[in-house]
Every structure is written in C-alpha cells, then in structure tokens.
Design an enzyme around this catalytic site. Structure first.
Site, PDB file in Angstrom:
ATOM      1  N   TRP B 309     145.262  84.321 144.330  1.00 21.65           N
ATOM      2  CA  TRP B 309     145.968  83.510 145.334  1.00 21.65           C
ATOM      3  C   TRP B 309     145.678  84.035 146.744  1.00 21.65           C
ATOM      4  O   TRP B 309     145.621  83.260 147.695  1.00 21.65           O
ATOM      5  CB  TRP B 309     147.478  83.554 145.049  1.00 21.65           C
ATOM      6  CG  TRP B 309     148.275  82.741 146.025  1.00 21.65           C
ATOM      7  CD1 TRP B 309     148.579  81.416 145.919  1.00 21.65           C
ATOM      8  CD2 TRP B 309     148.849  83.181 147.249  1.00 21.65           C
ATOM      9  NE1 TRP B 309     149.306  81.005 147.000  1.00 21.65           N
ATOM     10  CE2 TRP B 309     149.493  82.069 147.841  1.00 21.65           C
ATOM     11  CE3 TRP B 309     148.900  84.403 147.918  1.00 21.65           C
ATOM     12  CZ2 TRP B 309     150.167  82.138 149.046  1.00 21.65           C
ATOM     13  CZ3 TRP B 309     149.566  84.485 149.123  1.00 21.65           C
ATOM     14  CH2 TRP B 309     150.191  83.363 149.688  1.00 21.65           C
ATOM     15  N   HIS B 310     145.483  85.349 146.866  1.00 20.17           N
ATOM     16  CA  HIS B 310     145.315  85.943 148.196  1.00 20.17           C
ATOM     17  C   HIS B 310     143.971  85.632 148.834  1.00 20.17           C
ATOM     18  O   HIS B 310     143.795  85.835 150.036  1.00 20.17           O
ATOM     19  CB  HIS B 310     145.535  87.465 148.145  1.00 20.17           C
ATOM     20  CG  HIS B 310     146.979  87.827 148.009  1.00 20.17           C
ATOM     21  ND1 HIS B 310     147.621  87.817 146.796  1.00 20.17           N
ATOM     22  CD2 HIS B 310     147.915  88.162 148.930  1.00 20.17           C
ATOM     23  CE1 HIS B 310     148.888  88.147 146.982  1.00 20.17           C
ATOM     24  NE2 HIS B 310     149.090  88.363 148.261  1.00 20.17           N
ATOM     25  N   GLY B 311     143.020  85.195 148.071  1.00 22.63           N
ATOM     26  CA  GLY B 311     141.736  84.859 148.677  1.00 22.63           C
ATOM     27  C   GLY B 311     140.663  84.661 147.639  1.00 22.63           C
ATOM     28  O   GLY B 311     140.761  85.154 146.509  1.00 22.63           O
TER      29      GLY B 311
END
Lengths: 467, 471
Positions: B309-311
C-alpha cells in the site's frame, strides 16, 4: 487534598471562560490569517530579480487551458506566490537566523570553536538568463569588431542575446555541502572519477587538435584547487576529496597539454589573502600566483605584484553565505583586492555580435552583491583585450569565472587576449583559433566545476566538438 | 495543493473560511466544501480529479444497490464490483508499472495524488453498507463531500463514512471545536515545517550521499533523522487534517499516538498510522480468520499488502513483511517468556529492553522503507551492521550532532508523550497570579508564534540561490 477552585461561582464561570478562551483563540488565528493574506495581496513585492539569489523571480503565470490542465499554471502560481512575499529578502535572512537556533553555537563567534557542515540541495542549470548578470538593457557603447582578426562571422561572436539557452547540458540537482570553519566557509568537494575523466579527455582531444591545426601552439591546463584543499581541517580531515590526487589524475590523462601545478604555486602563499572567506572564488592575489606559474611555463618573465597599483572594495559577502545563510559569514564580509592594469588596452565583451567596450576592472559592480564581477566585468561568452603596446603574442584563455581574476595579469605579455567562456560561447573553439591564430591556449578552471558535475565539461566538449 | 504552502495558508484557507461561514445553511456549506475540495485536488491533479469523481459516483451507486437489494445476490455483486473497481483503479494507476514494466506497450500512468486514501475510504463505505453497519447515503453530493473532503483527501487519515456521517448530515458551529482545530492545525504545520523538513535537510548527506563515505554511526544517524522526518511529516499532516476538520465541524479519529513510545512492533503499529492498521484489521485480517486460524499466513498476507500500500516498489513489500515476521515472532516470545517477564522484578528490564528493541527495529525498518533501490539498501544495511569496513564514527556525524543539539533534543522530546503529560500537569493547576490576566492569550500567542515561524521557514524554503558558476 488540593482544590484549585473552591469558589462555586468560579466553577460556574468555567464553561463561559472556556467559550471566551475558544473565541479568543479562533479570532486571533483568523485575524492573523486575514492580516497576512491582505498584506500579501496589497503589499506583494514586484521585484523582477533577486540579488541575493542571482536569479530572476517567477513571473505571474499565463492562464491558458493547456497550462491549467497540465498543472503548469498551479506550479508556476505557487512559485510566483513564494517569490513575491512582501519583505521576502528580510524573511529569508530571518529564516537563516532561526536555523542557527538549532545549536548552541549560534551567536558565539569564537575562532576555533566554530565548525558547521551545511548541506543544501540545489538545482544547477542554465535557467534562462540565470547565472551571470544579463547584458545591460541599455546598450553600453557599441564598437565595431576590432581589426580583421576578430571575425564577426560564424563561430566567433555569439549570434543571440543572451546565448546561454543553448544546449548547456541537462539540469543537475545536486547536494552541496559547505564547511563553515572558524572564519570562513568552503565547499566540501567530491571526486567523481567519471566527470573528471570526461573533462580530462575533452581537454586532451582539444589539445591534440589545436596543436595539429597550429603546430607550435602552446596548450596549457590549469585546474585550480579549491580553498578546502589547503585548509588545516583537524578533526574534519578527510571530509572532502583528495583534490591533489584528483588533479594529478586529470593531468596524467590530459597528456597532450602542459599541466600547471597550482598547489605548488598557491600553497606557499596560503597564509595570504588568496581565497575569499565568504565566496567560493579565489582572490586576485591567488590568481596572481597562478599567473606567475603560467607565464613562467610559457617562457616569459612574470611582472611582480609590486608593479601594480592596488585598490580595495570592502563589504563583499560572497556566494557561500548566500548558499548557507550562515549568520557568522554575513558578519565577516570580504574585501576585494584589485591590482589595476598599468598597460593601455581596449576591452570588448561580445554578448552581441557588435560587442561592447567595457573597463577590464569594472567598478560599476562595486555596489552589486556579487563584487567578484568587478574582474573583467563579469562573465561573457567571448571577450577580447587588445594591448597596443604589448609584444606580438596572442593567447586564448578558455575559462570559468576563476579566470576572471586571472586574465588582467596577462596584459603586459600579449597583444591580444581572447577570453572564451564555454558555458555561454556558442561557436567552435577550433574555428575561432583558425581565424584568430594564437600562440598559446590556456584552459583554466576551478576543480569545483568538474568535481562531480557534468555541465562545464559538457560545454567544453560542445565548443570543441566537430568543426 | 499541500497544506504546508503559502498558497494554501494565505489564499485558499482564508477564502474557504469566508465562503463557508458566509453560507448560512448546511446544503450551501456542504456545497462550498465540495467545490473547494475539488479545487484543492485539481490544483495538483487537474486531470485525475475526474477519477476521483468517477470513484465517488461508482461507490455511491454501489451503496444504493447494496441497500436496495440487501440479502440478495445483487447486493453481493455490488460489493464485489466495488472491490473490483477500487482495487482495479489502484492496480492500474499505482501498481501496473511495478508488475508490467517489461511490457512495452502497456501505457504508463502517473500516480494520481491520494488515490490510495480515497479508494480505501470508499471500499470501507461499501463494505460497511453491505454489513449493514451504516445506511447508504442517498444524496450523491453528500457522498461526494465524504470522498472529496480535502482535509484528509491526499494524505489521510483514512476516514470511514460512519465516523463523519452525522457531521455530513448536520453540524453546528462549536467555538471550542473550532479553537481546538486551530491549535491542532498550527501544531501540525509546525511539526511538518519546523521539524520534519529540517530533519530531512540534515539527513541528506547521510541518506543520499556516497555510502562508502559514511561511518557506522553516520548510517544509524541517517535513518534516525529519517525516522524523525517521516513521523513529524506524516503525523503533522494528520494533525493538520484533524485540525481543519474541526474548524469545519468534523471529528476524525486519531492517526498517531506517539509510536516511538512503543515497546514492540505490534504496539508500534497500534500507534502508527492507526487508520490504516485498523482498515487492514477490519477488512482483511479478521475476514481471513484473524487469530483463530492460519495466523502466520494471515499475518503475512496482511503485512504484504500493508507494505505494498505504501508504494509500488519491492522495498515497501519487504518492509511490510519485515514487520509481519517481527510481529509473529513477538507473539511466540510473548507466549513463552511473557509470564516470566511480567514478574515485578523483571518488569523494568523488559521495559528498557522493549524500548531498545523498538529503536533498533524501527531504524532498520526505516532503512528498508527509504531505499527503493535494493542494492543501495543492501549497502546501507551493511554499513549499519558494521560489515562495510567503515569507521565507527566520522566527522560528518559528529559535526551534525554538535551543530544541532537543540533541534535534536526538541525533536526527540516532541516525539514522545512528554509534552501532553506536561501540559496536562500544567493546565490542571492555576496560572501564577502575575500572568493570570493574560492567560487566555497564551494559547493564541503560541499558535500565532508557530504560524509565524512556519511561514518564515516556508518563505525560506523557496530560497534558491543560483549556482551560477557551475553549469
């Protein structure tokens, strides 16, 4: 047991008091927002250029559907807002002062106790009319191109004004580190073997071509060490690159040219005022010792420094301050020492094909923030000095801004001095020296421009590539 | 647009406040908020604002269908369709380049700002409606207000519809709420501008410089500065979002609760980006079976997706799995030595050990998080572990510590729950008689001081002296 509000009336007042406090907080905040917004709207500064940053300020963006949908409008609007805050320069100075509060050393100026490393992220690029002061909007006295040997044709004086939007290489975002040590600020330089090797190769090929084209021409290379190479760094020893090793490697690789050992030339005089304390340049005195080394290598006798009349321009706060905003540096401005030429000359700079006559030591820059521009009246793509009383000898100096303080010492030795700045020059060096035969070619620039950036070497390659 | 910009602070926000509070009725106020929110988003994302509106329209319809056909197959189909649409948007716009970078014909997209946040918000909405936890919103404009509300649109917290449903339907101006919003916003802005940005600047030579010129201590110091930067950046942004919400009558849940005060990875994640952790807990971990079955697999899946989700980069996946493994190990350790460590005699030791353990694992975690280039990450981890043949300490790190002691101490203290405890302690006592008359101005003065200092630094950040000598 403690009871902080024994009075029942006080307890009853509490909710009202809380509401009053809330209102006060809200109203003070809203008043602050409103005040700053209104001051911003009506008092916005409309300066077009920032002296301290040596760059044009953002202009109000054009409102076009294309720019709006590409996001360019929003980006440029933000930049315009940032650049035109009322009192911007003072606020920036204040931010430098506030940054000093991060440590305990702020405000104490004891020599020896001060050491700070400042890192900044900067974009380096030609940035349309950015770096050097653009040519004056009101033309300086226009003169014709001197003699037949400075051709107005292809390759010589630049065709556009300013000619610096040419392919000067891609923008480079670089991290710069400065060491504030005692009474001076110096840049911590790296040693990028790729950029330095590329530079050395470019000079080597240029040297071979020049001597191939004009046998007997002396081609010299002077890479000027930056100040940090001479400093006693004590506990910071080893923080930057070994510039001597880097420059030796460049000299070894650029074998077609005669190298000039500026460590030997400047080193013994390092206790003199040979570098500025607040600026990244060397002083005219530092340039003089390099000149002595060069002219001896050419086989001529250097003129002693005592022969010159001296002048001084105090109050120079240089680039290292403006990069770091270090308060201490601001408090110890430099003095620009000038050695006034004693031989007659005419000096023309060529931002336009017709050229403009200027004084070689241009005191009109005395009031500018960047007082180093006094030397040869700042950078220009091409400049020519004619010395009617000089011996029949001609030199081309291919230089960065360090060359500016150096060039005036050459006057007694040459009839013509052609000064080419690869960052702005649009012509071709070989074509130029074919039309203007020279006895000597000197490549002179600071180590800083090639330490880990490509721009200068790429520009040098651009003007020495092809025909 | 970003909160920490002069355009937002002195153009957008004042105009919004004027228009919002000049509107007397709730529909008008909602309309003003929607208009300004879409403008706020379009400022940075003029094209993909259409995607935001599409996502909102799709899930508005999904919600209505789910409610109209509750208990029937159409309801299940709508929630699946919502998942496909939202996760599809994420897959195409965020992750396609990661997985399909070898397919030359596949179009490349720029990542629309905030897509990870608003797609999760709308997913939570449709699932909550499907579970009958919340009724579907009947007004598209009110639903668009929930999705587009600029406070939390681009960087969280991930607000669930049920949290702000009543505020969307009706809210009244509350001076105490507005005032606390002002204070929260000023504090958040200061956290971002005065601490996060400064720490980011100090970290540059350690994280972005030549790794071979680092020292072991310098490598640890670099990720320490990054830890300061990311905490104050992210939690400052959440504070500003919460503060702005309160200024307009919305209450969002807390997103950070002093994560560096934790003593284990699992506790850290109960304090760090709470809205994301609770999203994965409620909508993935528990539906997978939670702690009841296949715990290891469930944990790994959840942390794989949390990282992702963070990248769109493998280092984020690695970072997520790193925490998944740590949390799994902690569960085992807790079961085996937990009762032993809970004895009074050993409590202090377990507390100290817990804090030290957290410092080490989070700093290693930040190294994994910050280097998207895996070979550089490996080099940096080797430097941290002392396996790169580097000196123990160097001039750069000692100079940086000596030059910034005040900043470093303030940043560390501000990252621990020391300040709120001190404030609670102070505010429960009467003010000294000398300053009591101006007591009501203390907080406003502090807020204005923070705003002034932040503005000065923002103006200073636009300072860009030209390196005229080197191109």
């Amino acid at each position: 047991m403690k009871n902080h509000s024994p009075d029942p009336r006080a307890r009853r007042r509490r909710p009202e008091e809380r509401v009053r406090r809330s209102f006060t907080n809200g109203i003070v905040f809203l008043s602050f927002l409103a005040t700053v917004s209104i001051v911003n709207l009506v008092g916005g500064n409309d300066a077009a250029r920032s002296d301290s940053e040596q760059r044009p300020l953002a202009v109000f963006p054009r409102l076009s559907p294309r720019d709006v949908f590409s996001g360019v409008f929003a980006h440029e609007f933000d930049a315009w807002v940032d650049d035109h805050v009322p009192g911007r320069e003072a606020i920036i100075r204040l931010s430098g002062v506030l940054s000093g509060w991060r440590g305990f050393t702020a405000g104490t100026a004891e020599p020896g106790a001060r050491a700070e490393i400042v890192s900044v992220r900067r974009e380096e690029s030609p940035a349309a009319a950015g770096g050097v002061q653009p040519p004056p909007t009101t033309p300086a006295p226009t003169v014709t191109v001197p003699g037949s040997r400075v051709p107005p044709r292809q390759g010589a004086p630049p065709k556009h004004v300013p000619p610096i939007t040419a392919d000067a290489g891609p923008r480079e975002e670089l991290i710069r580190e400065y060491l504030i040590l005692d009474d001076r600020g110096v840049e911590i330089l790296a040693y990028n073997t790729e950029t330095t090797a590329f530079f050395a190769d470019t000079v080597r090929i240029a040297g071979e071509r020049i001597t191939g084209q004009q046998p007997g021409t002396g081609v010299y290379l002077a890479v000027i060490p930056s100040q940090i190479a001479f400093l006693e760094l004590k506990r910071y020893d080893g923080i930057g690159a070994d510039q001597r090793a880097a420059i030796d490697a460049i000299y070894a690789q650029a074998a077609s040219v005669t190298p000039l050992d500026l460590f030997a030339a400047i080193g013994p005089h390092i206790d003199e005022y040979v570098y500025f304390r607040t600026d990244h340049h060397w002083s005219a005195r530092g340039a003089f010792y390099a000149y002595r080394n060069f002219i001896t290598a050419v086989g001529l006798d250097p003129v002693p420094l005592e022969r010159y009349e001296r002048a001084e321009v105090p109050g120079f706060i240089g680039s290292v301050y403006y990069q770091t905003l270090n308060k201490h540096l601001r408090s110890i401005p430099d003095t620009v020492e000038i050695f006034l030429p004693f031989t007659p000359y005419t000096y023309r700079t060529f931002w336009r094909p017709e050229g403009a006559e200027k004084p070689l030591i241009d005191f009109s820059w005395e009031t500018d923030q960047n007082k180093y521009q006094i030397f040869i009246s700042s950078d220009s793509p091409l400049a020519v000095i004619e010395c009617p009383d000089g011996p029949e000898r001609t030199v081309a100096v291919v230089k960065d801004s360090y060359g500016n303080a150096f060039v005036p010492f050459l006057l007694p030795h040459y009839r013509e001095i052609h000064i080419i700045d690869p960052r702005y020059f649009e012509g071709n060096l070989f074509e130029y020296v074919r039309r203007n035969p020279v006895d000597d070619v000197l490549f002179i620039n600071s180590y800083a421009v090639i330490a880990d950036a490509w721009g200068y070497a790429r520009n040098l390659e651009r003007i020495t590539g092809g025909e | 647009m970003v909160f920490a910009s002069l355009t937002f602070l002195y153009y957008f926000l004042p105009l919004l406040l004027v228009f919002y509070y000049a509107s007397r009725s709730l529909p008008w106020r909602n309309g003003v908020l929607v208009f300004f929110s879409l403008f706020f988003y379009a400022w940075g994302e003029p094209v993909w604002v259409t995607l935001l509106i599409f996502s909102a329209a799709a899930d508005y319809l999904h919600g209505r269908i789910i409610e109209a056909h509750r208990g029937r197959w159409q309801s299940r189909a709508a929630v699946i369709s919502s998942l496909v649409v939202n996760l599809g948007l994420l897959a195409v716009f965020k992750y396609s380049s990661m997985f399909l970078n070898t397919v030359p014909s596949f179009p490349r997209f720029t990542l629309p700002i905030g897509i990870s946040f608003y797609t999760f918000q709308t997913i939570s909405y449709t699932i909550d409606v499907y579970r009958d936890d919340v009724p579907a919103q009947r007004s598209f404009w009110k639903f668009l207000l929930f999705v587009s509300l600029f406070h939390q649109l681009v960087a969280g917290p991930i607000v669930r519809y049920r949290e702000i449903r009543t505020a969307i339907e009706g809210r009244r101006f509350n001076p105490a709420q507005f005032s606390s919003g002002v204070t929260r916003f000023a504090v958040g802005l200061a956290k971002k501008v005065l601490i996060a940005n400064v720490s980011g600047g100090l970290a540059i030579p350690f994280l972005e410089g030549d790794i071979t010129r680092l020292s072991v201590l310098g490598a640890w110091y670099g990720v320490f500065l990054f830890g300061i930067q990311i905490y104050f950046d992210f939690s400052g942004y959440s504070d500003m979002a919460i503060g702005l919400g309160r200024m307009f009558g919305f209450e969002y849940g807390e997103n950070f609760r002093y994560p560096y005060a934790a003593r284990s990875a699992s506790e850290f994640w109960r304090r760090w980006h709470i809205s994301l952790g609770s999203f994965f807990r409620d909508y993935l971990y528990i539906p997978l079976g939670g702690n009841r079955r296949r715990v290891f697999l469930n944990l790994m899946l959840v942390w794989f997706f949390t990282g992702l989700w963070h990248g769109a980069s493998w280092n984020f996946v690695l970072w997520g799995l790193y925490y998944g493994v740590l949390i799994y190990i902690e569960r085992i350790v807790q079961k085996t030595i937990g009762p032993f460590a809970a004895r009074p005699a050993w409590q202090w030791l377990s507390r100290v050990a817990g804090h030290l353990y957290l410092i080490v694992i989070t700093l290693v975690g930040w190294a994994i998080f910050t280097f998207t280039d895996l070979s550089r990450l490996l080099g940096y981890l080797q430097a941290m572990a002392g396996l790169a043949g580097l000196p123990l300490a160097g001039a750069r790190v000692s100079a940086s510590i000596r030059n910034n002691p005040v900043f470093l101490v303030v940043a560390v203290i501000a990252s621990l729950p020391v300040v709120p405890r001190a404030l609670t302690h102070l505010t429960t006592r009467p003010l000294p008689a000398q300053i009591r008359p101006c007591g009501r101005f203390l907080l406003p003065a502090l807020n204005v001081a923070l705003m002034v200092a932040s503005t000065i630094f923002l103006v200073g950040a636009g300072y860009n002296p030209f390196l005229y000598f080197r191109f």
